[in-house]
Design a protein around this motif. Structure first.
Motif, mmCIF file in Angstrom:
data_model
loop_
_atom_site.group_PDB
_atom_site.id
_atom_site.type_symbol
_atom_site.label_atom_id
_atom_site.label_comp_id
_atom_site.label_asym_id
_atom_site.label_seq_id
_atom_site.Cartn_x
_atom_site.Cartn_y
_atom_site.Cartn_z
ATOM 1 N N UNK A 33 1.855 50.336 -41.208
ATOM 2 C CA UNK A 33 3.043 49.136 -42.191
ATOM 3 C C UNK A 33 1.594 47.187 -42.213
ATOM 4 N N UNK A 34 0.674 47.946 -43.347
ATOM 5 C CA UNK A 34 -0.234 46.669 -43.951
ATOM 6 C C UNK A 34 -0.008 45.924 -43.756
ATOM 7 N N UNK A 35 1.177 45.342 -44.188
ATOM 8 C CA UNK A 35 1.715 44.151 -44.408
ATOM 9 C C UNK A 35 3.275 43.936 -44.581
ATOM 10 N N UNK A 36 4.005 43.238 -42.930
ATOM 11 C CA UNK A 36 4.939 43.330 -42.079
ATOM 12 C C UNK A 36 5.259 42.156 -42.425
ATOM 13 N N UNK A 53 7.596 45.881 -46.681
ATOM 14 C CA UNK A 53 7.185 47.459 -45.788
ATOM 15 C C UNK A 53 8.353 48.644 -46.039
ATOM 16 N N UNK A 54 8.744 48.624 -47.064
ATOM 17 C CA UNK A 54 9.865 49.991 -48.206
ATOM 18 C C UNK A 54 8.615 50.021 -49.390
ATOM 19 N N UNK A 55 7.600 49.084 -49.453
ATOM 20 C CA UNK A 55 6.940 49.452 -50.808
ATOM 21 C C UNK A 55 5.349 50.233 -49.704
ATOM 22 N N UNK A 56 5.504 49.593 -48.759
ATOM 23 C CA UNK A 56 4.583 50.192 -47.407
ATOM 24 C C UNK A 56 4.726 51.809 -47.411
ATOM 25 N N UNK A 105 -3.007 46.871 -37.616
ATOM 26 C CA UNK A 105 -1.959 47.141 -38.747
ATOM 27 C C UNK A 105 -0.835 47.979 -37.543
ATOM 28 N N UNK A 106 0.120 47.179 -38.419
ATOM 29 C CA UNK A 106 1.239 48.018 -37.641
ATOM 30 C C UNK A 106 1.259 49.060 -38.592
ATOM 31 N N UNK A 107 1.989 50.334 -37.264
ATOM 32 C CA UNK A 107 2.775 51.031 -37.405
ATOM 33 C C UNK A 107 3.568 51.838 -36.958
ATOM 34 N N UNK A 108 5.025 52.338 -37.380
ATOM 35 C CA UNK A 108 5.800 53.682 -36.802
ATOM 36 C C UNK A 108 5.793 54.540 -36.680
#
Length: 170
Positions: free
Chosen positions: A85-88, A94-97, A160-163
């Motif tokens: 998720x580059x942009x949170x 988030x949905x677009x990512x 970058x944030x990731x899930x």
């Protein structure tokens, strides 16, 4: 000293009793380790006639609710779906990512059992970033992240944030 006391303290007598006690303990341990539990998958495959007559049919029961061969029903799949998720900043970004990752199809019609979120920013802000993302996820896809999904916050030193989404096994 050949009295009764010397016979009881004879090393051969004591060794015999020690051997008997250890053998009895070993037998109990071996007997206790051979207890077998019934197989829940075999019981689910062939329900008894009395059980099916006494329980009403669930209106939400479907053929896809059958236990998976990979584990018991309700367990988590062993491989997570990882998404960066580059942009949170918002629910929509988030949905677009998630859609841009190409993994939205894998998530369609599924339920997340556990989500591990790794927030960018390192020690200073990573945990807060992960917590904010986890707070937004139920609004992103309510059917996927709603209910009893467990969210955990972690940090990463990446930029970058990731899930990592662990889905409930089918």
């Amino acid at each position: 000293m050949s009295g009764p006391r010397s016979v009881l303290l004879n090393p051969r007598v004591l060794a015999g009793w020690l051997f008997a006690d250890l053998l009895a303990a070993f037998v109990l341990i071996v007997m206790g380790s051979h207890i077998t539990a019934p197989d829940p998958l075999a019981a689910a495959a062939s329900p008894s006639a009395s059980a099916s007559a006494s329980l009403p049919a669930s209106p939400s029961a479907s053929p896809s609710a059958a236990p998976s061969p990979s584990g018991p029903p309700g367990g988590l799949e062993s491989e997570p779906i990882a998404i960066e998720l580059p942009n949170t900043a918002s629910v929509e970004t988030i949905r677009q990512a998630i859609v841009a990752s190409g993994k939205a199809q894998l998530l369609q019609g599924r339920r997340a059992g556990m989500v591990l979120t790794f927030g960018k920013g390192g020690l200073a802000t990573g945990n807060a970033e992960a917590h904010q993302v986890n707070a937004k996820l139920p609004a992103v896809y309510p059917d996927l992240f709603g209910g009893n999904t467990v969210f955990r916050d972690f940090i990463t030193t990446r930029d970058v944030t990731n899930i990592e989404i662990f889905l409930i096994a089918r």
